[in-house]
Every structure is written in structure tokens, then in C-alpha cells.
Write a protein that holds these residues in place. Structure first.
Motif, short mmCIF file in Angstrom:
data_model
loop_
_atom_site.label_atom_id
_atom_site.label_comp_id
_atom_site.label_asym_id
_atom_site.label_seq_id
_atom_site.Cartn_x
_atom_site.Cartn_y
_atom_site.Cartn_z
N MET A 13 0.81 -1.22 0.00
CA MET A 13 0.00 0.00 0.00
C MET A 13 0.84 1.26 0.00
O MET A 13 0.38 2.32 -0.38
CB MET A 13 -0.92 0.03 1.23
N SER A 14 2.09 1.16 0.42
CA SER A 14 2.94 2.34 0.51
C SER A 14 3.70 2.67 -0.77
O SER A 14 4.28 3.74 -0.88
CB SER A 14 3.94 2.18 1.66
N GLU A 49 -2.87 7.93 4.44
CA GLU A 49 -2.86 6.49 4.15
C GLU A 49 -3.35 5.67 5.35
O GLU A 49 -3.78 4.53 5.19
CB GLU A 49 -1.45 6.05 3.76
N THR A 50 -3.33 6.22 6.54
CA THR A 50 -3.89 5.57 7.72
C THR A 50 -5.41 5.67 7.74
O THR A 50 -6.11 4.72 8.09
CB THR A 50 -3.33 6.19 9.02
N ILE A 51 -5.92 6.82 7.33
CA ILE A 51 -7.36 7.08 7.38
C ILE A 51 -8.13 6.33 6.30
O ILE A 51 -9.22 5.80 6.56
CB ILE A 51 -7.62 8.60 7.28
N THR A 52 -7.59 6.26 5.10
CA THR A 52 -8.36 5.71 3.98
C THR A 52 -8.74 4.24 4.12
O THR A 52 -9.87 3.88 3.76
CB THR A 52 -7.66 5.97 2.63
N ALA A 138 -4.48 -0.45 9.64
CA ALA A 138 -4.39 0.97 9.25
C ALA A 138 -3.12 1.61 9.81
O ALA A 138 -2.43 2.36 9.12
CB ALA A 138 -5.63 1.72 9.72
N PHE A 139 -2.81 1.28 11.07
CA PHE A 139 -1.60 1.81 11.69
C PHE A 139 -0.35 1.35 10.94
O PHE A 139 0.56 2.14 10.66
CB PHE A 139 -1.51 1.39 13.16
N MET A 140 -0.31 0.07 10.60
CA MET A 140 0.86 -0.46 9.89
C MET A 140 0.98 0.15 8.48
O MET A 140 2.08 0.49 8.04
CB MET A 140 0.79 -1.99 9.81
N ILE A 141 -0.14 0.31 7.80
CA ILE A 141 -0.12 0.92 6.46
C ILE A 141 0.37 2.36 6.57
O ILE A 141 1.22 2.80 5.80
CB ILE A 141 -1.51 0.84 5.80
N GLY A 142 -0.16 3.11 7.53
CA GLY A 142 0.24 4.50 7.69
C GLY A 142 1.70 4.67 8.08
O GLY A 142 2.41 5.52 7.55
N THR A 143 2.15 3.84 9.02
CA THR A 143 3.55 3.92 9.47
C THR A 143 4.50 3.55 8.34
O THR A 143 5.51 4.23 8.11
CB THR A 143 3.77 2.99 10.68
N THR A 145 3.90 3.73 5.16
CA THR A 145 3.83 4.79 4.15
C THR A 145 4.67 5.99 4.57
O THR A 145 5.37 6.57 3.74
CB THR A 145 2.38 5.21 3.91
N THR A 146 4.62 6.35 5.85
CA THR A 146 5.42 7.47 6.34
C THR A 146 6.91 7.20 6.11
O THR A 146 7.63 8.05 5.57
CB THR A 146 5.14 7.73 7.83
N LEU A 147 7.35 6.02 6.50
CA LEU A 147 8.77 5.67 6.32
C LEU A 147 9.15 5.58 4.85
O LEU A 147 10.22 6.08 4.45
CB LEU A 147 9.06 4.34 7.03
N MET A 148 8.29 4.96 4.05
CA MET A 148 8.59 4.82 2.62
C MET A 148 8.59 6.18 1.91
O MET A 148 9.38 6.41 1.00
CB MET A 148 7.60 3.88 1.95
N SER A 149 7.71 7.09 2.33
CA SER A 149 7.67 8.42 1.72
C SER A 149 8.93 9.21 2.03
O SER A 149 9.48 9.88 1.15
CB SER A 149 6.43 9.19 2.19
N ALA A 150 9.37 9.15 3.28
CA ALA A 150 10.61 9.83 3.65
C ALA A 150 11.79 9.26 2.87
O ALA A 150 12.61 10.00 2.31
CB ALA A 150 10.84 9.72 5.15
N THR A 151 11.84 7.94 2.80
CA THR A 151 12.91 7.28 2.03
C THR A 151 12.83 7.65 0.56
O THR A 151 13.85 7.92 -0.08
CB THR A 151 12.80 5.74 2.20
N GLY A 152 11.61 7.69 0.02
CA GLY A 152 11.42 8.04 -1.39
C GLY A 152 11.91 9.42 -1.72
O GLY A 152 12.54 9.63 -2.78
N MET A 153 11.66 10.39 -0.86
CA MET A 153 12.13 11.75 -1.13
C MET A 153 13.65 11.80 -1.18
O MET A 153 14.23 12.43 -2.05
CB MET A 153 11.59 12.73 -0.10
N VAL A 154 14.28 11.12 -0.24
CA VAL A 154 15.75 11.12 -0.20
C VAL A 154 16.31 10.38 -1.42
O VAL A 154 17.24 10.86 -2.08
CB VAL A 154 16.26 10.51 1.12
N LEU A 155 15.74 9.22 -1.74
CA LEU A 155 16.20 8.47 -2.90
C LEU A 155 15.92 9.22 -4.21
O LEU A 155 16.72 9.16 -5.14
CB LEU A 155 15.53 7.10 -2.97
N GLY A 156 14.79 9.92 -4.25
CA GLY A 156 14.44 10.68 -5.45
C GLY A 156 15.47 11.72 -5.80
O GLY A 156 15.76 11.97 -6.97
N ARG A 157 16.06 12.30 -4.79
CA ARG A 157 17.11 13.28 -5.02
C ARG A 157 18.31 12.63 -5.70
O ARG A 157 19.00 13.24 -6.50
CB ARG A 157 17.53 13.90 -3.68
#
Length: 191
Positions: A13-14, A49-52, A138-143, A145-157
């Protein structure tokens, strides 16, 4: 649904948010990729991503009494369709309408997070038909996603959009496998 399966589901989901975050990171110049910006973007993606899935689960729970006899087929078809869509969308040569996800405005980040979390809402509907702790899911999906999003921004650079496309294909495959295992598990119970 056991903890291992929930972990795999959370990862799957992330990947949309991960791919969008890679694009956002690739669009940032070195000065705008601050820890605060990465944290804010990751939290926006993670909270939404936790709420949906909770919203989807509520809708699925309301429908459950009406389709209880074939609920496993609903979960299977939703996950198969969503996984196939993720794979097809990644492998097709079409330009995505969200190509401006690299811009970093707050409103655009929220809109991107909502767009990438629609799949979690659909999965939430499917989760209403299997035995699962929706709050933990929901908690696991949200958590994740948070970690993957942070990693994605750094990797995207550093690596750009190529990593994001591969992750979306993997996420699609994972969803298809989870949907298939739900169906197989139910059919084995009937045998």
C-alpha cells in the motif's frame, strides 16, 4: 490475517506514496530538500494512508451482511484489479496525469497523498471481508507509508523516477498474491 501478511500488505500500500515521494525528491533542488520538508511530506502521506483503509473498511462492513457468501471473491477481485492496475499503469508508456507531483506545495502534497491512497481505501473494503484487526492494519499501512515516503524523497534526489516504477510493479504483484491467498485459503476451508 497474520502480522506477516499485514506487513506485506502495508508495504504494497505504501509504494504509490513511495513513487510520488521519489518524484517530489527528484524535483527538489539541494536547498529545498530539508529534514522538515521530508518529515512534513512523509507525515501527510502517512496520515492520509492511515485514514483511507478505515473509511473503506467501514463501507465494506456495511455491505458485508449482503454479500457474506461470496466476500472472499470480493476481496480477491478488488486486490487482483488493483494490483493489475498498478502493474499496467507502471508498464504502460502513458504519461501520468500527476506528473507535477514534484512540486512541493502543501495543497499539492495533500492532493497527491489522497490520490495515492485511493487504493488503500479499496483494500480497506476488502479487509472488511476477512478476519483482521483494522486498527492495526491501518496503523501499519500509515507507518510504513510514512517511512517509505521519507525514504522516497531522499532516494528521489539521488536516483530519480526509475526506482519508483519498479517499486509499483512489485507492489502490484504483492497485492495479487495476497488476493489469491485469501481466495485459496477460503476455498481450502470449503474443501
Amino acid at each position: 490475517m497474520n502480522l506477516y501478511t499485514l506487513s506485506i500488505l502495508a508495504f504494497a500500500m505504501s509504494v504509490d506514496a513511495f513513487a510520488a515521494s521519489i518524484a517530489k525528491g527528484a524535483a527538489c533542488n539541494c536547498n529545498c530538500l530539508t529534514l522538515r520538508r521530508v518529515g512534513r511530506t512523509a507525515l501527510i502521506f502517512g496520515v492520509i494512508e492511515t485514514i483511507t483503509p478505515l473509511i473503506g473498511w467501514l463501507g465494506g462492513s456495511a455491505a458485508k451482511p449482503f454479500i457474506a457468501e461470496w466476500d472472499h471473491w470480493v476481496a480477491f477481485i478488488l486486490l487482483l484489479g488493483l494490483g493489475g492496475k498498478m502493474i499496467y499503469g507502471t508498464l504502460s508508456d502513458q504519461e501520468e496525469s500527476g506528473e507535477n507531483t514534484g512540486k512541493n506545495g502543501f495543497l499539492l502534497t495533500v492532493i497527491t497523498a489522497i490520490a495515492t491512497s485511493i487504493d488503500s481505501m479499496i483494500v480497506g473494503v476488502g479487509l472488511a471481508f476477512v478476519e483482521v484487526n483494522i486498527w492495526l492494519a491501518a496503523f501499519m499501512i500509515g507507518t510504513t507509508t510514512t517511512l517509505m515516503s521519507a525514504t522516497g524523497m531522499v532516494l528521489g534526489r539521488s536516483f530519480g523516477k526509475a526506482v519508483g516504477k519498479r517499486a509499483e510493479v512489485l507492489g502490484g504483484i504483492v497485492l495479487i498474491v495476497i488476493g489469491s491467498s485469501i481466495l485459496i485459503e477460503h476455498l481450502e476451508l470449503l474443501a
